[in-house]
Design an enzyme around this catalytic site. Sequence first.
Site, mmCIF file in Angstrom:
data_model
loop_
_atom_site.group_PDB
_atom_site.id
_atom_site.type_symbol
_atom_site.label_atom_id
_atom_site.label_comp_id
_atom_site.label_asym_id
_atom_site.label_seq_id
_atom_site.Cartn_x
_atom_site.Cartn_y
_atom_site.Cartn_z
ATOM 1 N N LYS A 78 0.853 -1.195 0.000
ATOM 2 C CA LYS A 78 0.000 0.000 0.000
ATOM 3 C C LYS A 78 0.886 1.242 0.000
ATOM 4 C CE LYS A 78 -3.961 2.004 2.471
ATOM 5 N NZ LYS A 78 -4.827 1.895 3.665
ATOM 6 N N SER A 153 -9.774 1.977 2.774
ATOM 7 C CA SER A 153 -8.884 2.709 1.891
ATOM 8 C C SER A 153 -7.875 1.822 1.152
ATOM 9 C CB SER A 153 -8.121 3.771 2.683
ATOM 10 O OG SER A 153 -7.250 3.153 3.615
ATOM 11 N N SER A 177 -10.009 -0.244 6.953
ATOM 12 C CA SER A 177 -9.391 -0.097 5.628
ATOM 13 C C SER A 177 -8.706 -1.341 5.073
ATOM 14 C CB SER A 177 -8.384 1.052 5.638
ATOM 15 O OG SER A 177 -9.054 2.285 5.613
#
Lengths: 479, 94
Positions: A78, A153, A177
């Site tokens: 990420k 997210s 997330s």
Amino acid sequence: MNILELSIHDLAEVYSRKEVSPVEVTKTYLKAIEDLNPKLNAYITVTEDLALEQAQAAEKTIMAGNQSTLTGVPLAIKDLICTKGIATTCASKILTDFVPPFDGTVTAKLRENGAVFLGKANMDEFAMGSSNEHSAFGPVLNPWDESRVPGGSSGGSAAACAAKLCAGALGSDTGGSIRQPAGYCGVVGLKPTYGRVSRFGLVAFASSLDQIGPITRNVTDAALLLGAVAGYDPADSTSAHQPVPDYMESLTRGLSGLKIGVPKEYFIDGLDAEVEKAVSQTIKNMEDEGAELVEISLPHTEYAVAAYYIIAPAEASSNLARYDGVKYGLRSEESSDLMEMYLSTRSNGFGPEVTRRIMIGTYVLSAGYYDAYYKKATQVRSLIRRDFDEAFKKCDIIACPVTPSTAFKIGEKIDDPLNMYLSDIFTLAINLAGIPGISVPCGLSQDKLPIGIQFLSDHFREDLLLKAAYNTEQISEFS
Amino acid sequence: MKIDRAEVEHVALLARLKLSDSEMEKLTNQLNSILSYMDKLNELDTEGLEPMAHAQPIHNAFREDEVRPSLDPDSSLSNAPERNESFFLVPRII
């Protein structure tokens, strides 16, 4: 052999038998990314040269017989986890050109383990969002239905994993997330206990809530990846002095003796009927496997959204004060004095959701409102934590839905931030309490969209979560 | 009304954000609906409850005060928008 079908633990096996080389595997992934990423947008940066270099090194390690579980395993990271020498943008205009001069502890551990970095995964800007629509690099599409969001997210990590554009991924979870996008994309997502994994080199959103964790195609891979990144780190004073167990030992069939708490507050009006059915059926199947069901109550569940959306923005407004155009990141050119530089740099650099949260956070911390909002929310946080403490006196794990519905349409909630926040209702309380949670696929809707079930445990009992999730994976009809 | 336009302008300045007229308008509306939702917390009596700022009961994490390697100045300044030798350059302050 279909290389893209091999998950992390499959790769370890074929490598040990020297049936395929990490270079070939990496090239196959890079080709798949080249073909699919322009559409799915799961990666912000593809690190082709680095990946091939790491794959060649992994090949040597394997030929010498020194491989570990992650040697030559291609992963997505990420894009808010610092990677030395590789742009780490947080999906924000303000960090577009930021190249960290150091590795986060987790990325350093992965490198030492011989993993291959395919690239940096797309996300909501600074991890603020539930749909991955708040990225300065454009939305990610859900591989199951491209008109839908992958969740957020960590949307890029989950979509890359589901579309087989990586063997596994790291995400981060501040209010859901990891778990929510894993649920929407039909993969496994684990948010470890606060303090289980070092946050050093994780760009801070809300420091009392943030945790890094794995997003993988199956539970075995989640156990492997968690084991590789977990542990105390002197560089993160909030990381825990707790030994890391061998999580692979949790992956055994049978649930006899396990007490599963079912919280009535998570089966409410507004929970989609198909989700309710799949989750309830899974819980019933677990009972057939020997688990004992216990009805429990988490009475302050309905206050989690309000408490979270005060606490997280408050911490964010403080953390994001560092983006001032001085030391790194964007500096707006149109500034003649210092104040003007701050104002125009931040206004040009932050997107609408980040701006909104900084505004909420600054307001709830400002003179005259601190007690009414921030202090009140932190007191409610105590109540939420106490709910879980009480519940875990009666059960070993809690089973509940991860989201109220399956993946929603792109654009559906973008203009209604409060409605977007409410979609996080089943994931936020876990971060407030600091306990771990895992999302694992348990069914498909009629529209062929994945449905996830969530398991929660007391602090540092990821072993129980993995056991429950492993059994779910073995008995569910999800394929 | 929880927050009016003037207050939104004040908060924006505190947060070092410059917002356009239409952004200010939109944010005033959105913040009002979000902050009204937060009123839900007032249903709970929290008198005397300990605030919880953190998920783990860690208060101080002490360590020995030892010299350890850290980033060299060049790496530390490698992302600076503007620099002069080992200094960050900013617009004129005084």
